[in-house]
Design a protein around this motif. Structure first.
Motif, PDB file in Angstrom:
ATOM      1  N   MET A   9      66.220  64.176 -65.177  1.00 51.37           N
ATOM      2  CA  MET A   9      66.628  65.382 -64.471  1.00 51.37           C
ATOM      3  C   MET A   9      66.882  66.491 -65.485  1.00 51.37           C
ATOM      4  N   VAL A  10      66.418  67.662 -65.190  1.00 51.73           N
ATOM      5  CA  VAL A  10      66.558  68.799 -66.081  1.00 51.73           C
ATOM      6  C   VAL A  10      67.907  69.467 -65.853  1.00 51.73           C
ATOM      7  N   MET A  11      68.613  69.727 -66.949  1.00 48.20           N
ATOM      8  CA  MET A  11      69.884  70.434 -66.860  1.00 48.20           C
ATOM      9  C   MET A  11      69.602  71.887 -66.511  1.00 48.20           C
ATOM     10  N   TYR A  12      70.382  72.470 -65.628  1.00 45.06           N
ATOM     11  CA  TYR A  12      70.193  73.848 -65.215  1.00 45.06           C
ATOM     12  C   TYR A  12      70.675  74.791 -66.313  1.00 45.06           C
ATOM     13  N   ASN A  13      69.781  75.597 -66.824  1.00 42.08           N
ATOM     14  CA  ASN A  13      70.068  76.626 -67.811  1.00 42.08           C
ATOM     15  C   ASN A  13      70.958  76.131 -68.963  1.00 42.08           C
ATOM     16  N   PRO A  14      70.500  75.133 -69.698  1.00 35.30           N
ATOM     17  CA  PRO A  14      71.319  74.613 -70.799  1.00 35.30           C
ATOM     18  C   PRO A  14      71.450  75.634 -71.921  1.00 35.30           C
ATOM     19  N   PRO A  15      72.572  75.605 -72.640  1.00 33.07           N
ATOM     20  CA  PRO A  15      72.714  76.523 -73.771  1.00 33.07           C
ATOM     21  C   PRO A  15      71.795  76.111 -74.909  1.00 33.07           C
ATOM     22  N   HIS A  16      71.464  77.057 -75.763  1.00 33.91           N
ATOM     23  CA  HIS A  16      70.707  76.704 -76.962  1.00 33.91           C
ATOM     24  C   HIS A  16      71.587  75.764 -77.785  1.00 33.91           C
ATOM     25  N   PRO A  17      71.014  74.719 -78.370  1.00 35.33           N
ATOM     26  CA  PRO A  17      71.813  73.774 -79.143  1.00 35.33           C
ATOM     27  C   PRO A  17      72.614  74.427 -80.267  1.00 35.33           C
ATOM     28  N   GLY A  18      72.126  75.519 -80.812  1.00 35.24           N
ATOM     29  CA  GLY A  18      72.873  76.214 -81.859  1.00 35.24           C
ATOM     30  C   GLY A  18      74.234  76.682 -81.375  1.00 35.24           C
ATOM     31  N   GLU A  19      74.281  77.111 -80.125  1.00 36.10           N
ATOM     32  CA  GLU A  19      75.549  77.544 -79.525  1.00 36.10           C
ATOM     33  C   GLU A  19      76.516  76.371 -79.441  1.00 36.10           C
ATOM     34  N   THR A  20      76.004  75.218 -79.054  1.00 40.92           N
ATOM     35  CA  THR A  20      76.827  74.019 -78.961  1.00 40.92           C
ATOM     36  C   THR A  20      77.356  73.614 -80.331  1.00 40.92           C
ATOM     37  N   ILE A  21      76.491  73.656 -81.323  1.00 42.11           N
ATOM     38  CA  ILE A  21      76.906  73.291 -82.681  1.00 42.11           C
ATOM     39  C   ILE A  21      78.018  74.216 -83.158  1.00 42.11           C
ATOM     40  N   ARG A  22      77.852  75.510 -82.926  1.00 42.89           N
ATOM     41  CA  ARG A  22      78.873  76.469 -83.368  1.00 42.89           C
ATOM     42  C   ARG A  22      80.205  76.222 -82.643  1.00 42.89           C
ATOM     43  N   GLU A  23      80.134  76.095 -81.310  1.00 44.05           N
ATOM     44  CA  GLU A  23      81.359  76.016 -80.512  1.00 44.05           C
ATOM     45  C   GLU A  23      82.073  74.665 -80.573  1.00 44.05           C
ATOM     46  N   LEU A  24      81.313  73.583 -80.707  1.00 39.92           N
ATOM     47  CA  LEU A  24      81.932  72.260 -80.657  1.00 39.92           C
ATOM     48  C   LEU A  24      82.065  71.570 -82.013  1.00 39.92           C
ATOM     49  N   CYS A  25      81.345  72.053 -83.004  1.00 40.85           N
ATOM     50  CA  CYS A  25      81.368  71.380 -84.309  1.00 40.85           C
ATOM     51  C   CYS A  25      81.926  72.260 -85.419  1.00 40.85           C
ATOM     52  N   ILE A  26      81.376  73.430 -85.576  1.00 38.35           N
ATOM     53  CA  ILE A  26      81.736  74.272 -86.713  1.00 38.35           C
ATOM     54  C   ILE A  26      83.064  74.999 -86.505  1.00 38.35           C
ATOM     55  N   ASN A  27      83.208  75.705 -85.394  1.00 39.72           N
ATOM     56  CA  ASN A  27      84.437  76.471 -85.151  1.00 39.72           C
ATOM     57  C   ASN A  27      85.692  75.604 -85.105  1.00 39.72           C
ATOM     58  N   PRO A  28      85.694  74.475 -84.390  1.00 41.14           N
ATOM     59  CA  PRO A  28      86.919  73.674 -84.342  1.00 41.14           C
ATOM     60  C   PRO A  28      87.383  73.160 -85.710  1.00 41.14           C
ATOM     61  N   LEU A  29      86.440  72.995 -86.625  1.00 42.66           N
ATOM     62  CA  LEU A  29      86.792  72.517 -87.971  1.00 42.66           C
ATOM     63  C   LEU A  29      87.125  73.672 -88.918  1.00 42.66           C
ATOM     64  N   GLY A  30      87.012  74.895 -88.423  1.00 43.00           N
ATOM     65  CA  GLY A  30      87.316  76.060 -89.244  1.00 43.00           C
ATOM     66  C   GLY A  30      86.335  76.266 -90.383  1.00 43.00           C
ATOM     67  N   LEU A  31      85.108  75.791 -90.191  1.00 40.35           N
ATOM     68  CA  LEU A  31      84.089  75.917 -91.231  1.00 40.35           C
ATOM     69  C   LEU A  31      83.389  77.263 -91.147  1.00 40.35           C
ATOM     70  N   THR A  32      83.006  77.779 -92.296  1.00 36.95           N
ATOM     71  CA  THR A  32      82.122  78.936 -92.313  1.00 36.95           C
ATOM     72  C   THR A  32      80.691  78.410 -92.213  1.00 36.95           C
ATOM     73  N   VAL A  33      79.767  79.297 -91.937  1.00 37.00           N
ATOM     74  CA  VAL A  33      78.364  78.890 -91.881  1.00 37.00           C
ATOM     75  C   VAL A  33      77.931  78.373 -93.254  1.00 37.00           C
ATOM     76  N   THR A  34      78.395  79.010 -94.307  1.00 38.09           N
ATOM     77  CA  THR A  34      78.050  78.584 -95.662  1.00 38.09           C
ATOM     78  C   THR A  34      78.579  77.180 -95.940  1.00 38.09           C
ATOM     79  N   GLU A  35      79.820  76.913 -95.577  1.00 32.71           N
ATOM     80  CA  GLU A  35      80.403  75.574 -95.787  1.00 32.71           C
ATOM     81  C   GLU A  35      79.668  74.518 -94.978  1.00 32.71           C
ATOM     82  N   ALA A  36      79.370  74.840 -93.731  1.00 33.80           N
ATOM     83  CA  ALA A  36      78.658  73.885 -92.883  1.00 33.80           C
ATOM     84  C   ALA A  36      77.255  73.618 -93.431  1.00 33.80           C
ATOM     85  N   ALA A  37      76.575  74.657 -93.874  1.00 26.98           N
ATOM     86  CA  ALA A  37      75.231  74.500 -94.436  1.00 26.98           C
ATOM     87  C   ALA A  37      75.271  73.614 -95.675  1.00 26.98           C
TER      88      ALA A  37
END
Length: 93
Positions: free
Chosen positions: A1-29
């Motif tokens: 089944m197709v999810m209705y209008n799923p977010p781009h995975p990059g948005e998920t990574i930013r919101e659920l992985c990077i931001n909660p850990l207080g990482l900068t993009v440079t640190e995460a990279a």
């Protein structure tokens, strides 16, 4: 089944992985072993999750590589379904 209008995975990574850990993009990279430019392109929706990136995300943030690939596939399929009027095929069955 197709999810209705799923977010781009990059948005998920930013919101659920990077931001909660207080990482900068440079640190995460650096932690993922990729360039800042490559991660930024993913986070901003310009690139998708490759199989290699899925492995990196799995090791860094958890979840299976398959689950990261599945998120990308859901997003890609939704984008393609929005353009089905332009897909011309002959039905054989």
């Amino acid at each position: 089944m197709v999810m209705y209008n799923p977010p781009h995975p990059g948005e998920t990574i930013r919101e659920l992985c990077i931001n909660p850990l207080g990482l900068t993009v440079t640190e995460a990279a650096e932690g993922l072993g990729v360039s800042r430019k490559a991660l930024s392109a993913l986070l901003n929706g310009h690139n998708g999750i490759s199989p290699e990136m899925a492995i990196r995300l799995s090791r860094a943030f958890g979840g299976s590589a398959e689950s990261w690939i599945f998120q990308q596939a859901q997003y890609d399929l939704w984008q393609a379904l929005k353009k089905t009027d332009n897909i011309k095929v002959k039905a054989f069955a």
